[in-house]
Write an enzyme that holds these catalytic residues in place. Structure first.
Site, mmCIF file in Angstrom:
data_model
loop_
_atom_site.group_PDB
_atom_site.id
_atom_site.type_symbol
_atom_site.label_atom_id
_atom_site.label_comp_id
_atom_site.label_asym_id
_atom_site.label_seq_id
_atom_site.Cartn_x
_atom_site.Cartn_y
_atom_site.Cartn_z
ATOM 1 N N SER A 184 0.818 -1.214 0.000
ATOM 2 C CA SER A 184 0.000 0.000 0.000
ATOM 3 C C SER A 184 0.851 1.262 0.000
ATOM 4 C CB SER A 184 -0.944 -0.051 1.196
ATOM 5 O OG SER A 184 -1.907 0.974 1.141
ATOM 6 N N ASP A 218 -0.916 1.283 -4.082
ATOM 7 C CA ASP A 218 -1.771 0.308 -4.754
ATOM 8 C C ASP A 218 -3.085 0.927 -5.208
ATOM 9 O OD1 ASP A 218 -2.861 0.542 -2.188
ATOM 10 O OD2 ASP A 218 -3.513 -1.544 -2.136
ATOM 11 N N ASP A 243 -5.717 2.235 -3.837
ATOM 12 C CA ASP A 243 -7.026 2.009 -3.239
ATOM 13 C C ASP A 243 -7.444 3.160 -2.334
ATOM 14 O OD1 ASP A 243 -5.337 1.554 -1.094
ATOM 15 O OD2 ASP A 243 -6.244 -0.354 -0.502
#
Length: 445
Positions: A102, A243, A245
């Site tokens: 992440s 990532d 998100d």
């Protein structure tokens, strides 16, 4: 039971140490593969990754694990986490895997798992897989070993999907947008999706080299984006993490717009159009009290969940909500994605900007956050929160803030840290409360 591998969001750690080695990754593939081999069809898993150097190693190890128990593997290369969730469902796969840490720097990596429905795993599934990781693995007979292949059209599939989150007539021709992809998984797809809808796109953080992911760019390092927005006279800046998100926005003045403000805007606009379900939105215990008060002023409610977007999602599904997320920028739009999707959320924000005719600074600062302070206390072992003196200090702080603020104290799910957060209308009081609790935790630790 205590967890050895899974944390708040999958398995994460320093590459080639602890839980983040090739050997462990292979075992994760074997254990997770066996867990999701249900029925007598040919089983398959979709594997994506971000751009960090160790992704090659972890991908190869996971492929070895899955194929060794008889599961076929489809590899996409670098793609956002929500794209893997999408493709898992679309390709009728039995599970999906995203290799990413992440927003962490390149030295770390992680493994996020999705079920066949594209949702992150439940606690029960994670515990079952965790129990099997270090056990004896049942390998497939030679004729049943899995195959592996790469697909070339995954990026196009995802771009097409995220564009469906805005109406067919929506165009961004009037916008100049700076897009910061954190040298991460969305470095190709996010600028392309926004450009295809007509915007003038200035992309930064789109030159990954394996070691520069999240390094001075992305949603946790906004200085480069702020400077570029002001320098270019852009209408708005979009920052994704490694990532992709999560999303943080910068307005035309270079001011930060966090996940709380983004959720407030999206939920309000959807409510106006009769599209909001559940009567409000779901956020975590860390979202600002100002968001809660704003939602109440709009006749909407704010439900709170534990920290972690999968816990937000669980509460959304249970309560029929279609908007939720975290202050850190995870924005879940359940009508379009099964997990946080920074690009989809960005398209919704850009669409609102176009329709409103307002500047970003006028549109997106919907409420004034109350003073909020978060401090972390590292400890070596034991359970400081079980200490009697710590409990007494926390009880005193809760009584002091009652009716005027909130207190959230929790152990981190990824490191030996106690997080102490307080918020309220009196900034000095908030600081005193946090410092008093931190001192007590340090003494106990």
């Amino acid at each position: 039971m205590a967890r050895k591998f899974f944390g708040t969001d999958g398995i994460r750690g320093r590459t080639n140490k602890g839980v983040m080695t090739a050997e462990i990754a292979m075992r994760v593939g074997q254990a997770a593969g066996r867990h999701f081999m249900r029925g007598d069809h040919r089983h398959r898993v979709v594997i994506g990754k971000d751009t960090r150097l160790s992704g090659y190693m972890m991908e190869s190890a996971l492929v070895a694990g899955f194929t060794s128990v008889g599961m076929d593997v489809i590899m996409t290369g670098p793609l956002p986490t929500p794209a893997i969730a999408l493709l898992t469902r679309e390709m009728r796969a039995d599970m999906g895997v995203m290799i990413s840490a992440s927003h962490n720097l390149y030295e770390d990596n992680g493994i996020k798992l999705f079920g066949p429905d594209g949702f992150k795993l439940s606690d029960e599934d994670e515990l079952a897989i965790e129990a099997a990781i270090m056990g004896e693995q049942e390998l497939a007979p030679a004729p049943q070993v899995g195959r592996a292949r790469r697909i070339d059209d995954a990026q196009g599939r995802y771009i097409h999907a995220v564009k469906q989150s805005v109406s067919d007539e929506t165009r961004f021709d009037s916008l100049k947008v700076v897009v910061d992809c954190a040298n991460g998984a969305a470095y190709q797809v996010a600028p392309s999706a926004i450009w295809e809808l007509g915007a003038e796109v200035i992309a930064i953080g789109v030159n990954p080299n394996g070691t520069n992911i999240n390094d001075g760019v992305g949603s946790t390092s906004l200085d480069a984006l702020k400077a570029k927005v002001v320098e270019e006279g852009a209408d708005i800046g979009i920052a994704l993490d490694g990532d992709a998100d999560r999303l943080i926005v910068v307005d035309e003045k270079g001011q930060t717009v966090d996940g709380d403000q983004l959720m407030a805007l999206i939920a309000t606009r959807m409510a106006e159009k009769g599209e909001l379900t559940g009567g409000g939105l779901v956020a975590t215990v860390m979202s600002n009290l100002g968001l809660e008060r704003y939602m109440e002023s709009q006749g909407l409610k704010l439900e709170r969940a534990k920290v972690g977007d999968r816990y937000v999602l669980e509460k959304m599904r249970a309560g029929g909500f279609n908007v939720g997320g975290e202050q850190s920028g995870h924005v879940i739009l359940l009508d379009y994605a099964t997990t946080g999707d920074g690009t989809t959320a960005a398209l919704r924000i850009l669409a609102s900007l176009v329709r409103s005719g307002k500047k970003a600074s006028e549109l997106m600062h919907l409420f004034d956050p109350v003073p909020q302070l978060l401090k972390n206390v590292r400890y070596e072992g034991g359970a400081p929160l079980e200490n009697d003196n710590v409990k007494a200090v926390i009880a005193e702080a809760e009584a002091e803030l009652e009716g005027r603020g909130r207190l959230v104290i929790r152990p981190s799910g990824t490191e030996p840290v106690i997080r102490v957060m307080a918020e309220g209308d009196d900034e000095a009081q908030v600081e005193r409360v946090v410092d008093r609790i931190c001192d007590a935790v340090r003494d106990a630790a």
